[in-house]
Design an enzyme around this catalytic site. Structure first.
Site, short mmCIF file in Angstrom:
data_model
loop_
_atom_site.label_atom_id
_atom_site.label_comp_id
_atom_site.label_asym_id
_atom_site.label_seq_id
_atom_site.Cartn_x
_atom_site.Cartn_y
_atom_site.Cartn_z
N SER A 112 74.10 -37.37 -4.17
CA SER A 112 73.14 -38.38 -3.73
C SER A 112 72.10 -38.63 -4.81
CB SER A 112 72.44 -37.90 -2.46
OG SER A 112 71.51 -36.89 -2.80
N LYS A 113 71.35 -39.67 -4.60
CA LYS A 113 70.30 -40.03 -5.54
C LYS A 113 69.33 -38.88 -5.71
CE LYS A 113 66.30 -42.98 -5.36
NZ LYS A 113 65.63 -42.25 -6.40
N ARG A 114 69.09 -38.17 -4.61
CA ARG A 114 68.14 -37.06 -4.68
C ARG A 114 68.60 -35.94 -5.63
NH1 ARG A 114 67.68 -35.48 0.75
NH2 ARG A 114 68.40 -37.58 1.25
#
Ligand code: GLU
Length: 508
Positions: A265-267
């Site tokens: 994910s972007k995180r």
């Protein structure tokens, strides 16, 4: 006759394209080209509530940067346009009506409150499924439970409705996925998905299947997150009587976090310091997410690394040109299980590509950086600098760190090196080396090297010590490429000037 291969990449413009999305586009493209077929770009923007301005432009720019061209689609047209679903709105109603007419769909008039009440009731009854399905539909307000007249009346009054698919109860559905093999699902587990809403908009499922049919899509290649939609899509082909036009389905494995635990994910990118988007993205709120392009990746390196996330050629080879990928790609060699993303490996790919780029090409990329630092040198000189340093760099932006001292004389000298190496006999030895350089010039580096070595040996000087001090005078520390290569590049005058300045400055 076998069917012409036509595949599509069908992103929804709900934000920037994740690198997993680019991989989906890439695999579609490779598959199409391998089979001499067509690759389409369709924008699935039926859900206006999730529409993000700029996302569509971003998707198109990202594909362009990656050099994944499409044959038909938004911006370039084709025989099956328009390719933006919001512009196809008038098409879908007819198909929803067709399913109502043939009994595969029905109107549902339930209000949000009624739906909530159903959910609560099912919860209280500890029902195993909390969904609108073959069982619960019998308790709801829809054209199955109310009379034809009543349905007509509600429609005429303009009461809000949705059209739901009438999923058969308890049927074993056997399907084939080209990557996963046979997939069996009992329709009992599936709900009556909404296909159409009274605002005139189809949902993803209806628009997606209708468009795949109308665009004559032969293979659907998409992310694993769409696997649960496959049974409904297969059922829709049946309901419309289009089974002879049903595409073959393939669901690509997920891209996993570097530790393999869960979806990338972007995180994870923010946390571990790597981009998850091809290009930098500024959200409508002004939040910036980094991109591979802006981080200094070459598009061909990025594409190469994506190709190997889930696919392998069956050999040890890791570096592939796009032509080789087209030649070698096959869905049979796409794995079922998720592929771990390794940011260090991503850098390795870039390093490999950087090394094989010509010094001239790299110089063109380095010159603008030098300009921002007010360094004025010839392109020819930069080409030579790059030849010396490129093996040490991962990105063009690393060049400065590896070569600043080739453009600017040092202003300070590393104290640690001075302390360790700058002994009493060093200044005198370096003065003699200056004389050797003036006598022999720096034109023939091998010869100069031999002369300096001869001098050191003849005077029984400490080789390591003298060479390290020589380097210190030229670059201010112990860094840099081969000493004599640097001398050749800097030239006699600059080398002598740097040596003299260092001899003036360094005191022990
Ligand atoms: N619009 C869907 C998406 O955003 C397309 C899924 C599919 O390829 O069917 O990924």
């Amino acid at each position: 006759m076998s069917r012409r291969v036509r595949v599509r990449f069908a992103p929804s413009p709900t934000g920037p394209l994740h690198m997993g999305g680019v991989r989906t586009a890439l695999f579609n493209y490779l598959f199409a080209k391998k089979h001499g077929g067509d690759f389409l770009l369709r924008i699935e923007d039926t859900d206006q509530t999730r529409y993000v301005p700029g996302a569509e432009e971003y998707i198109i720019e990202a594909l362009k940067w990656c050099n994944i061209p499409f044959d038909e689609g938004v911006g370039i047209g084709g025989n099956c346009g328009p390719y933006r679903q919001s512009e196809r709105k008038p098409i879908y109603k007819k198909y929803a009506d067709e399913l109502i007419a043939n009994g595969w769909a029905y109107y549902a008039f339930d209000t949000p409150e009624e739906l909530d009440a159903m959910r609560k009731k099912l919860e209280e009854e500890k029902s195993s499924t909390l969904q609108y399905d073959a069982i619960t539909r019998k308790m709801m307000r829809n054209s199955i439970t109310i009379s034809k007249e009543e349905t007509e009346k509600l429609l005429n009054e303009g009461v809000q409705y949705v059209i739901r698919f009438k999923m058969p109860d308890n049927e074993e559905l056997k399907m084939t996925d080209l990557i996963r093999g046979e997939v069996i699902v009992n329709t009992r587990t599936l709900d009556d998905k909404v296909l159409f809403k009274s605002d005139g908009m189809p949902t993803y499922h209806l628009a997606n299947v209708v468009d795949d049919y109308l665009m004559d899509i032969s293979h659907v290649i998409r992310g694993e997150e769409w696997l649960p939609s496959m049974p409904l899509h297969v059922m829709l082909y049946r309901a419309f009587g289009w089974t002879d036009k049903m595409p073959q389905f393939s669901h690509l494995p997920l891209l996993l976090k570097p530790d393999g635990k869960g979806k990338l994910s972007k995180r994870d990118g923010d946390r571990l310091g790597f981009p998850v988007f091809p290009l930098q993205w500024t959200s409508p709120e002004g939040e910036i997410s980094s991109g591979y392009r802006e981080s200094g990746y070459f598009a061909d390196a990025f594409v190469n690394l994506l190709a190997l996330l889930g696919w392998n050629s069956g050999t040890e080879q890791e570096i592939f040109t796009k032509e080789e990928l087209v030649e070698l790609f096959s869905l049979e060699r796409v794995g079922k299980s998720g592929s771990k993303f390794d940011p260090e490996k991503a850098k390795w790919f870039n390093h490999q590509y950087l090394r094989t780029k010509s010094n001239e090409e790299l110089a063109k990329l380095y010159l603008p950086i030098l300009e921002t630092k007010n360094i004025q040198v010839s392109e020819e000189f930069v080409v030579k600098v790059i030849a010396l340093i490129k093996d040490r760099a991962t990105f063009v932006k690393d060049f400065w760190e590896h070569s600043s001292f080739l453009f600017e004389a040092p202003t300070t000298y590393d104290e640690a090196v001075i302390k360790k190496r700058w002994k009493e006999d060093v200044p005198d030895a370096l003065k003699k080396i200056i004389a050797i350089i003036i006598l022999h010039s720096t034109d023939d580096i091998q010869k100069l090297h031999d002369k300096v070595m001869e001098f050191i040996q003849a005077n029984e000087l400490n080789m390591g010590q003298i060479m390290n001090c020589f380097r210190l005078c030229l670059v201010g520390g112990s860094k840099g490429p081969d000493l004599f290569e640097m001398i050749g590049l800097l030239g006699e005058r600059e080398v002598v000037t740097r040596l003299e300045k260092a001899l003036d400055t360094i005191k022990i």
